[in-house]
Motif scaffolding. Structure first.
Motif, PDB file in Angstrom:
ATOM      1  N   GLY A 272      34.199 -11.898   9.949  1.00 37.11           N
ATOM      2  CA  GLY A 272      35.599 -12.165  10.265  1.00 37.11           C
ATOM      3  C   GLY A 272      36.151 -13.246   9.354  1.00 37.11           C
ATOM      4  O   GLY A 272      35.491 -14.254   9.099  1.00 37.11           O
ATOM      5  N   TYR A 273      37.347 -13.028   8.857  1.00 40.97           N
ATOM      6  CA  TYR A 273      37.976 -14.024   7.993  1.00 40.97           C
ATOM      7  C   TYR A 273      39.458 -14.149   8.352  1.00 40.97           C
ATOM      8  O   TYR A 273      40.014 -13.316   9.069  1.00 40.97           O
ATOM      9  N   ARG A 274      40.065 -15.198   7.880  1.00 43.37           N
ATOM     10  CA  ARG A 274      41.510 -15.379   7.986  1.00 43.37           C
ATOM     11  C   ARG A 274      42.066 -15.655   6.600  1.00 43.37           C
ATOM     12  O   ARG A 274      41.315 -16.029   5.688  1.00 43.37           O
ATOM     13  N   ASP A 296      40.161  -5.332   4.022  1.00 47.36           N
ATOM     14  CA  ASP A 296      39.428  -4.930   5.226  1.00 47.36           C
ATOM     15  C   ASP A 296      38.597  -3.670   5.008  1.00 47.36           C
ATOM     16  O   ASP A 296      39.007  -2.729   4.315  1.00 47.36           O
ATOM     17  N   ASN A 302      39.804  -8.872   8.788  1.00 49.11           N
ATOM     18  CA  ASN A 302      40.787  -9.927   8.994  1.00 49.11           C
ATOM     19  C   ASN A 302      40.916 -10.185  10.493  1.00 49.11           C
ATOM     20  O   ASN A 302      41.462  -9.370  11.235  1.00 49.11           O
ATOM     21  N   ALA A 303      40.385 -11.313  10.940  1.00 47.78           N
ATOM     22  CA  ALA A 303      40.337 -11.625  12.377  1.00 47.78           C
ATOM     23  C   ALA A 303      40.780 -13.066  12.595  1.00 47.78           C
ATOM     24  O   ALA A 303      39.959 -13.966  12.750  1.00 47.78           O
ATOM     25  N   PRO A 304      42.112 -13.319  12.598  1.00 47.86           N
ATOM     26  CA  PRO A 304      42.606 -14.694  12.725  1.00 47.86           C
ATOM     27  C   PRO A 304      42.134 -15.418  13.978  1.00 47.86           C
ATOM     28  O   PRO A 304      42.119 -16.650  14.004  1.00 47.86           O
ATOM     29  N   ASN A 306      39.052 -14.929  15.318  1.00 42.44           N
ATOM     30  CA  ASN A 306      37.581 -14.913  15.392  1.00 42.44           C
ATOM     31  C   ASN A 306      37.009 -14.901  13.975  1.00 42.44           C
ATOM     32  O   ASN A 306      36.317 -13.975  13.583  1.00 42.44           O
ATOM     33  N   TYR A 307      37.312 -15.940  13.207  1.00 43.65           N
ATOM     34  CA  TYR A 307      36.940 -15.947  11.799  1.00 43.65           C
ATOM     35  C   TYR A 307      35.817 -16.948  11.518  1.00 43.65           C
ATOM     36  O   TYR A 307      35.626 -17.931  12.229  1.00 43.65           O
ATOM     37  N   GLU A 308      35.080 -16.654  10.444  1.00 39.37           N
ATOM     38  CA  GLU A 308      34.022 -17.546   9.980  1.00 39.37           C
ATOM     39  C   GLU A 308      34.287 -18.033   8.558  1.00 39.37           C
ATOM     40  O   GLU A 308      33.556 -18.876   8.048  1.00 39.37           O
ATOM     41  N   GLU A 310      37.663 -18.597   5.487  1.00 43.16           N
ATOM     42  CA  GLU A 310      39.099 -18.602   5.189  1.00 43.16           C
ATOM     43  C   GLU A 310      39.296 -18.294   3.720  1.00 43.16           C
ATOM     44  O   GLU A 310      38.708 -18.957   2.851  1.00 43.16           O
TER      45      GLU A 310
END
Length: 515
Positions: A272-274, A296, A302-304, A306-308, A310
């Motif tokens: 997950g990233y933002r 994606d 893209n999980a604003p 639940n991200y690990e 940025e």
């Protein structure tokens, strides 16, 4: 408080941006807006309620008014007015109640207007539940019949992807260390990179480059870097001075992230990233959305919420873009002691950098006073620089002293805090150093207040400090403090510099007591 009538609310809602303007008086207008929605099926009133539903207290009131039967909402979803159907779907999504899933599924199955469907899809993702999940998995976006529909089809596809993503469970990953040496940017307080260079030199780490607000190194050992205190964050450069076109950004980001993230973490994707877009742009959200659509896939999501990681996109004034990756799986507990802070609190990295800027004038075993200690950050960071004989903080606010004591306990700092007006504080025994983040005229008090306070504090320095003692003062009132120091013959300005903090340009002063 004046309550709106239905007629008054309807008149306001009919104005351009009426829903937004009415929201400024949400409490007074809520009852009338609800009546317009429930009794008249008023689309703009429904849009207003969507705004209200962003607040917990209003969400609870709307849910209570809807009751178990949800008649007003269901009627709106089945209305002949497509704008009302769209806003009703948005309202259902804002409320996030699974009981609305059947009505949303039915409405989606009947919906003929392309522009309404994205809101229905997003609402199903928001309300959740197995029924909503199954409906989204079974849903297929009908291809565009002509060019006029293409934009709506893209919006529908993006909404469907986002709604399905809300059901995705992302496993947490453990950072296991860098698999090779990478370029790493350490972001520092502006004009204080020298403090970080000093720390890196002590570790035997040579910089690749140094700018006003960052130092680049090439390293594999992140633990060594995180033993330094005078930088804010650690970023991995992906690309520099590139085209800001979203497709190009996504291409460079994917080339780095798809290889890097699996290599430095235990476990498989997806990750997950933002996306964070900084700099001047007409629509940063639109850029982020376009980049995410290209990025994606099976590995990147893209999980604003639940991200690990940025992906940071920095848009430069010359029209180019720089890309960086920040890892949240890379534990940085340097400042974890700060369990509390105040609005005007100094960032710990700034405190550490300022102190290292003054390091040649500080000594081990010093007695240190902070007469405006706030949450204690400056004092705690001083204790981490060298051994000290004592650390004493004074602040007029009980709340500040309570926070400072908690922070000091977390930091295991042997510091004493006293609630008192600093101008009334008398030193039983003089100190070697005074350090202070002085009140800023545009944050605490006023410029006129600071004229009196700064003059009085400078007059107190000879009473607080031994002959030859050092004061490190940090303030936005740069011109004022410089003028006041020059007026006092018993104070000598050793050096000064300007830095940057939250868009402000504070100064750092080193002052010696005595000729």
């Amino acid at each position: 408080m004046r309550e709106y009538t239905k007629e008054q609310a309807a008149k306001r809602l009919a104005m351009p941006n009426g829903s937004e303007k009415l929201f400024e008086e949400a409490e007074a207008a809520f009852g009338a807006a609800w009546a317009l929605f429930e009794e008249d099926g008023h689309s703009a009133a429904c849009a207003f309620l969507c705004r209200c539903a962003k607040r917990k207290n209003f969400r609870e009131r709307i849910a209570e008014l809807l009751g178990e039967e949800r008649q007003a909402l269901n009627a709106a979803l089945a209305s002949e007015n497509p704008k009302l159907r769209k806003n009703a779907a948005r309202l259902a999504g804002a409320l996030g109640a699974q009981q609305d899933a059947p009505a949303l599924i039915e409405a989606l199955g009947k919906e003929q207007q392309r522009f309404v469907r994205p809101s229905l899809l997003l609402a199903l993702g928001a309300v959740g539940g197995e029924a909503a999940r199954a409906a989204l998995e079974a849903y297929t976006v009908v291809p565009a019949a002509d060019a006029a529909e293409e934009r709506h089809v893209r919006e529908e596809e993006e909404a469907l992807a986002a709604a399905r993503k809300s059901f995705l469970t992302l496993d947490k990953h453990t950072f296991r260390g860098l698999d090779a040496a990478y370029d790493i940017d350490l972001i520092t307080p502006d004009q204080l990179t020298g403090s970080l260079l000093y720390e890196l030199s002590a570790l035997g780490i040579a910089p690749v480059s140094a700018d006003a607000d960052r130092v680049r190194v090439r390293a594999q050992d992140t633990a060594a870097l995180l033993s330094c205190r005078s930088f804010f964050e650690l970023l991995f450069p992906i690309a520099e001075k590139m085209s800001p076109v979203p497709a190009m950004i996504a291409r460079h980001a994917a080339a780095f992230m798809l290889k890097f993230l699996p290599a430095v973490h235990a476990g498989k994707g997806p990750f997950g990233y933002r996306i964070e877009v900084r700099g001047e742009a007409a629509d940063r959200a639109l850029i982020a959305k376009a980049v995410a659509a290209k990025l994606d896939g099976d590995i990147l999501v893209n999980a604003p919420g639940n991200y690990e990681a940025e992906l940071r996109i920095v848009l430069r004034r010359n029209g180019s873009a720089d890309l960086f990756l920040k890892l949240y799986t890379l534990a940085d507990d340097r400042f974890s002691y700060r369990v509390g802070a105040l609005p005007a609190s100094m960032h710990p990295a700034t405190a550490a950098a300022v102190l290292r800027y003054a390091r040649e004038h500080l000594k081990s075993g010093a007695r240190v006073l902070d007469p405006c200690c706030g949450s204690g950050t400056f004092l705690i960071e001083r204790g981490k620089l060298t051994e000290t004989a004592s650390l004493t903080g004074v602040d007029i606010a009980h709340k500040a002293i309570d926070i400072a004591r908690k922070n000091a306990r977390e930091a295991k700092a042997d510091a004493k805090f006293i609630c008192n007006d600093c101008l009334r504080f008398e030193a039983d025994r003089k100190y070697d150093e005074v350090i202070a983040n002085l009140p800023f005229g545009n944050r605490v008090g006023s410029h006129k207040d600071n004229e009196r306070l700064y003059a009085a504090m400078l007059d107190k320095l000879p009473h607080w400090l031994n002959e030859g003692g050092i004061a490190i003062l940090y303030t936005m009132e740069f011109t004022l403090l410089k003028k006041l120091v020059r007026e006092r013959k018993n104070l000598k300005l050793i050096t000064e510099t300007r830095t940057e903090a939250g868009g402000l340009l504070p100064g750092v002063f080193l002052i010696r007591v005595g000729k």
